[in-house]
Design a protein around this motif. Structure first.
Motif, PDB file in Angstrom:
ATOM      1  N   ASP A 155       0.880  -1.163   0.000  1.00 16.66           N
ATOM      2  CA  ASP A 155       0.000   0.000   0.000  1.00 16.66           C
ATOM      3  C   ASP A 155       0.922   1.219   0.000  1.00 16.66           C
ATOM      4  O   ASP A 155       1.148   1.870   1.023  1.00 16.66           O
ATOM      5  CB  ASP A 155      -0.900  -0.029   1.240  1.00 16.66           C
ATOM      6  CG  ASP A 155      -2.232   0.656   1.007  1.00 16.66           C
ATOM      7  OD1 ASP A 155      -2.345   1.358  -0.013  1.00 16.66           O
ATOM      8  OD2 ASP A 155      -3.136   0.501   1.843  1.00 16.66           O
ATOM      9  N   HIS A 156       1.468   1.518  -1.200  1.00 17.22           N
ATOM     10  CA  HIS A 156       2.636   2.384  -1.266  1.00 17.22           C
ATOM     11  C   HIS A 156       2.343   3.857  -0.973  1.00 17.22           C
ATOM     12  O   HIS A 156       3.167   4.542  -0.363  1.00 17.22           O
ATOM     13  CB  HIS A 156       3.296   2.242  -2.642  1.00 17.22           C
ATOM     14  CG  HIS A 156       3.755   0.859  -2.934  1.00 17.22           C
ATOM     15  ND1 HIS A 156       4.607   0.167  -2.096  1.00 17.22           N
ATOM     16  CD2 HIS A 156       3.464   0.013  -3.965  1.00 17.22           C
ATOM     17  CE1 HIS A 156       4.842  -1.032  -2.604  1.00 17.22           C
ATOM     18  NE2 HIS A 156       4.149  -1.149  -3.729  1.00 17.22           N
ATOM     19  N   LEU A 157       1.187   4.359  -1.409  1.00 16.92           N
ATOM     20  CA  LEU A 157       0.902   5.775  -1.176  1.00 16.92           C
ATOM     21  C   LEU A 157       0.733   6.095   0.319  1.00 16.92           C
ATOM     22  O   LEU A 157       1.367   7.031   0.825  1.00 16.92           O
ATOM     23  CB  LEU A 157      -0.318   6.202  -1.975  1.00 16.92           C
ATOM     24  CG  LEU A 157      -0.581   7.713  -2.059  1.00 16.92           C
ATOM     25  CD1 LEU A 157       0.648   8.454  -2.581  1.00 16.92           C
ATOM     26  CD2 LEU A 157      -1.796   7.994  -2.930  1.00 16.92           C
ATOM     27  N   PRO A 158      -0.092   5.312   1.067  1.00 16.95           N
ATOM     28  CA  PRO A 158      -0.137   5.550   2.515  1.00 16.95           C
ATOM     29  C   PRO A 158       1.220   5.360   3.187  1.00 16.95           C
ATOM     30  O   PRO A 158       1.547   6.058   4.152  1.00 16.95           O
ATOM     31  CB  PRO A 158      -1.157   4.529   3.029  1.00 16.95           C
ATOM     32  CG  PRO A 158      -1.997   4.217   1.851  1.00 16.95           C
ATOM     33  CD  PRO A 158      -1.076   4.306   0.667  1.00 16.95           C
ATOM     34  N   ALA A 159       2.010   4.413   2.670  1.00 22.46           N
ATOM     35  CA  ALA A 159       3.352   4.204   3.231  1.00 22.46           C
ATOM     36  C   ALA A 159       4.193   5.457   3.044  1.00 22.46           C
ATOM     37  O   ALA A 159       4.867   5.926   3.976  1.00 22.46           O
ATOM     38  CB  ALA A 159       4.022   3.009   2.560  1.00 22.46           C
ATOM     39  N   ALA A 160       4.149   6.018   1.828  1.00 20.47           N
ATOM     40  CA  ALA A 160       4.938   7.222   1.561  1.00 20.47           C
ATOM     41  C   ALA A 160       4.488   8.382   2.449  1.00 20.47           C
ATOM     42  O   ALA A 160       5.318   9.141   2.967  1.00 20.47           O
ATOM     43  CB  ALA A 160       4.807   7.604   0.082  1.00 20.47           C
ATOM     44  N   ARG A 161       3.187   8.518   2.633  1.00 26.04           N
ATOM     45  CA  ARG A 161       2.686   9.604   3.478  1.00 26.04           C
ATOM     46  C   ARG A 161       3.130   9.422   4.937  1.00 26.04           C
ATOM     47  O   ARG A 161       3.460  10.397   5.619  1.00 26.04           O
ATOM     48  CB  ARG A 161       1.162   9.658   3.380  1.00 26.04           C
ATOM     49  CG  ARG A 161       0.677  10.177   2.028  1.00 26.04           C
ATOM     50  CD  ARG A 161      -0.813  10.038   1.883  1.00 26.04           C
ATOM     51  NE  ARG A 161      -1.278  10.581   0.607  1.00 26.04           N
ATOM     52  CZ  ARG A 161      -2.424  10.246   0.032  1.00 26.04           C
ATOM     53  NH1 ARG A 161      -3.232   9.364   0.614  1.00 26.04           N
ATOM     54  NH2 ARG A 161      -2.775  10.779  -1.120  1.00 26.04           N
ATOM     55  N   ALA A 162       3.131   8.164   5.402  1.00 27.90           N
ATOM     56  CA  ALA A 162       3.580   7.908   6.775  1.00 27.90           C
ATOM     57  C   ALA A 162       5.063   8.223   6.923  1.00 27.90           C
ATOM     58  O   ALA A 162       5.488   8.877   7.885  1.00 27.90           O
ATOM     59  CB  ALA A 162       3.299   6.455   7.148  1.00 27.90           C
ATOM     60  N   PHE A 163       5.870   7.773   5.952  1.00 26.92           N
ATOM     61  CA  PHE A 163       7.312   8.066   6.022  1.00 26.92           C
ATOM     62  C   PHE A 163       7.570   9.573   5.896  1.00 26.92           C
ATOM     63  O   PHE A 163       8.490  10.112   6.531  1.00 26.92           O
ATOM     64  CB  PHE A 163       8.059   7.313   4.929  1.00 26.92           C
ATOM     65  CG  PHE A 163       8.130   5.822   5.148  1.00 26.92           C
ATOM     66  CD1 PHE A 163       8.481   5.302   6.387  1.00 26.92           C
ATOM     67  CD2 PHE A 163       7.847   4.930   4.109  1.00 26.92           C
ATOM     68  CE1 PHE A 163       8.550   3.919   6.595  1.00 26.92           C
ATOM     69  CE2 PHE A 163       7.919   3.557   4.311  1.00 26.92           C
ATOM     70  CZ  PHE A 163       8.261   3.052   5.551  1.00 26.92           C
ATOM     71  N   ALA A 164       6.753  10.256   5.092  1.00 30.81           N
ATOM     72  CA  ALA A 164       6.912  11.704   4.957  1.00 30.81           C
ATOM     73  C   ALA A 164       6.637  12.406   6.292  1.00 30.81           C
ATOM     74  O   ALA A 164       7.328  13.368   6.652  1.00 30.81           O
ATOM     75  CB  ALA A 164       5.971  12.232   3.882  1.00 30.81           C
ATOM     76  N   ALA A 165       5.643  11.905   7.033  1.00 33.39           N
ATOM     77  CA  ALA A 165       5.350  12.479   8.347  1.00 33.39           C
ATOM     78  C   ALA A 165       6.523  12.259   9.296  1.00 33.39           C
ATOM     79  O   ALA A 165       6.867  13.134  10.098  1.00 33.39           O
ATOM     80  CB  ALA A 165       4.074  11.859   8.917  1.00 33.39           C
ATOM     81  N   ALA A 166       7.151  11.072   9.205  1.00 34.90           N
ATOM     82  CA  ALA A 166       8.320  10.791  10.052  1.00 34.90           C
ATOM     83  C   ALA A 166       9.485  11.701   9.685  1.00 34.90           C
ATOM     84  O   ALA A 166      10.189  12.237  10.557  1.00 34.90           O
ATOM     85  CB  ALA A 166       8.727   9.325   9.906  1.00 34.90           C
ATOM     86  N   VAL A 167       9.687  11.909   8.380  1.00 36.56           N
ATOM     87  CA  VAL A 167      10.792  12.763   7.927  1.00 36.56           C
ATOM     88  C   VAL A 167      10.559  14.215   8.335  1.00 36.56           C
ATOM     89  O   VAL A 167      11.496  14.941   8.688  1.00 36.56           O
ATOM     90  CB  VAL A 167      10.962  12.643   6.401  1.00 36.56           C
ATOM     91  CG1 VAL A 167      11.897  13.724   5.861  1.00 36.56           C
ATOM     92  CG2 VAL A 167      11.513  11.256   6.054  1.00 36.56           C
ATOM     93  N   ALA A 168       9.302  14.650   8.320  1.00 37.47           N
ATOM     94  CA  ALA A 168       9.000  16.024   8.745  1.00 37.47           C
ATOM     95  C   ALA A 168       9.405  16.250  10.197  1.00 37.47           C
ATOM     96  O   ALA A 168       9.791  17.355  10.584  1.00 37.47           O
ATOM     97  CB  ALA A 168       7.510  16.301   8.562  1.00 37.47           C
ATOM     98  N   LEU A 169       9.335  15.184  10.997  1.00 44.58           N
ATOM     99  CA  LEU A 169       9.709  15.291  12.406  1.00 44.58           C
ATOM    100  C   LEU A 169      11.211  15.115  12.625  1.00 44.58           C
ATOM    101  O   LEU A 169      11.750  15.552  13.637  1.00 44.58           O
ATOM    102  CB  LEU A 169       8.948  14.233  13.218  1.00 44.58           C
ATOM    103  CG  LEU A 169       7.432  14.452  13.304  1.00 44.58           C
ATOM    104  CD1 LEU A 169       6.738  13.181  13.779  1.00 44.58           C
ATOM    105  CD2 LEU A 169       7.113  15.594  14.248  1.00 44.58           C
ATOM    106  N   ASP A 170      11.875  14.451  11.651  1.00 43.74           N
ATOM    107  CA  ASP A 170      13.320  14.205  11.776  1.00 43.74           C
ATOM    108  C   ASP A 170      13.931  14.294  10.378  1.00 43.74           C
ATOM    109  O   ASP A 170      14.235  13.267   9.755  1.00 43.74           O
ATOM    110  CB  ASP A 170      13.542  12.820  12.395  1.00 43.74           C
ATOM    111  CG  ASP A 170      15.023  12.516  12.623  1.00 43.74           C
ATOM    112  OD1 ASP A 170      15.843  13.459  12.548  1.00 43.74           O
ATOM    113  OD2 ASP A 170      15.362  11.340  12.865  1.00 43.74           O
TER     114      ASP A 170
END
Length: 248
Positions: A198-213
Motif C-alpha cells: 500500500d505504497h501511497l499511505p506508506a509514503a505519506r507515513a514516512f513523509a510524516a516521520a521525515v517532517a519530524l526528523d
C-alpha cells in the motif's frame, strides 16, 4: 462453638493487627474443620506472603483459586505474589483471570504486570504471546497509547499489518501530548503499509516521520523507496538524493 464465619472474623482481626501466629492457628483450625473453605486458604496465603513464606503462600492461593475460581481478588493476589518473586510471565495467567472477572475495575498494577510479561515474551521470541497479553491490556485500557503501540509492533512481527496500522493510528491519536513518540509511530506505520504494497499511505507515513526528523536516514531511505514504488519517481529521487547528500 463458634461458626466458621465467626472464626474467620476472629482470625482476620488477629491478622490485621499484626498477630500473625494467632491468625495462622485460627486459619488452620478452620481448614482442619472445613478443608474446602476458600477464604481461609486465600487469607492464609496472604499471611504467608506477608511473612516471606512464598512457597506456602503460592500453595494457599492455588488452593483458594481452585475452590472458587470466580474470585478476582484471589487471582490478583496470586499474581502479585508471583511477580514479587520475579516470576512475571507466570503471573500473567492470574492477571488475565483477574481482568476477566473484574473487567470494569482493572487494577493498574495488573495492567503493568501484563505489559512486563509481554515484553519478556517478545524478548524470548514469542510475539504471539505478547500479542495475547497486550490485547488484554488494550481492551482494559484503550486510552493507553504506549500499549497500543506495543500491540501494534507485536501484530507487525506476526505479519498482521492491517491490525498494526490501525493500532499505530490509535496510538498516534492518543499521543497528542507526547510528540517524541510520533516519529517512530509514523515509521512503524509506514513499514506495515509498505509490507502489504500500500505504497501511497506508506509514503505519506514516512513523509510524516521525515517532517519530524529531516536528517533521519531511515525515514529518508524508506520515503524515497515508497515514493518510487508508488510511481512518484521525481519525489522518490528527491528523497534519496537528500539522503545521499546528508551521508554520502
Amino acid at each position: 462453638m463458634a461458626s466458621v464465619h465467626e472464626a474467620l472474623v476472629a482470625a482476620l482481626d488477629h491478622h490485621e493487627n499484626g498477630r500473625a501466629a494467632e491468625a495462622e492457628i485460627l486459619y488452620r483450625r478452620i481448614l482442619d474443620a472445613v478443608p474446602a473453605q476458600a477464604d481461609a486458604w486465600h487469607l492464609l496465603g496472604v499471611l504467608h506472603g506477608q511473612g516471606g513464606r512464598a512457597g506456602e503462600a503460592d500453595s494457599g492461593f492455588r488452593r483458594a483459586v481452585a475452590l472458587d475460581p470466580a474470585r478476582a481478588d484471589y487471582a490478583a493476589n496470586h499474581a502479585k505474589l508471583l511477580a514479587a518473586a520475579g516470576r512475571v510471565e507466570e503471573a500473567a495467567g492470574p492477571c488475565l483471570a483477574a481482568l476477566r472477572l473484574r473487567p470494569d475495575g482493572a487494577d493498574p498494577w495488573l495492567l503493568d504486570t501484563l505489559r512486563r510479561a509481554a515484553r519478556l515474551a517478545e524478548e524470548r521470541g514469542d510475539p504471539a504471546g505478547a500479542r495475547r497479553l497486550l490485547s488484554a491490556v488494550v481492551a482494559a485500557s484503550p486510552g493507553d497509547a504506549q500499549s497500543c503501540a506495543e500491540l501494534g509492533l507485536a501484530c507487525q512481527r506476526l505479519g498482521d499489518h492491517a491490525a498494526a496500522t490501525a493500532l499505530f493510528a490509535q496510538a498516534l491519536a492518543l499521543s497528542h501530548d507526547a510528540p517524541e513518540r510520533w516519529r517512530d509511530l509514523w515509521l512503524h506505520s509506514g513499514v506495515s503499509f509498505h509490507a502489504v504494497k500500500d505504497h501511497l499511505p506508506a509514503a505519506r507515513a514516512f513523509a510524516a516521520a521525515v517532517a519530524l526528523d529531516p536528517a533521519g536516514p531511515v525515514g529518508l531511505d524508506s520515503l524515497g523507496r515508497a515514493w518510487l514504488d508508488a510511481g512518484e519517481a521525481e519525489r522518490g529521487v528527491r528523497a534519496l538524493t537528500w539522503r545521499w547528500r546528508l551521508d554520502p
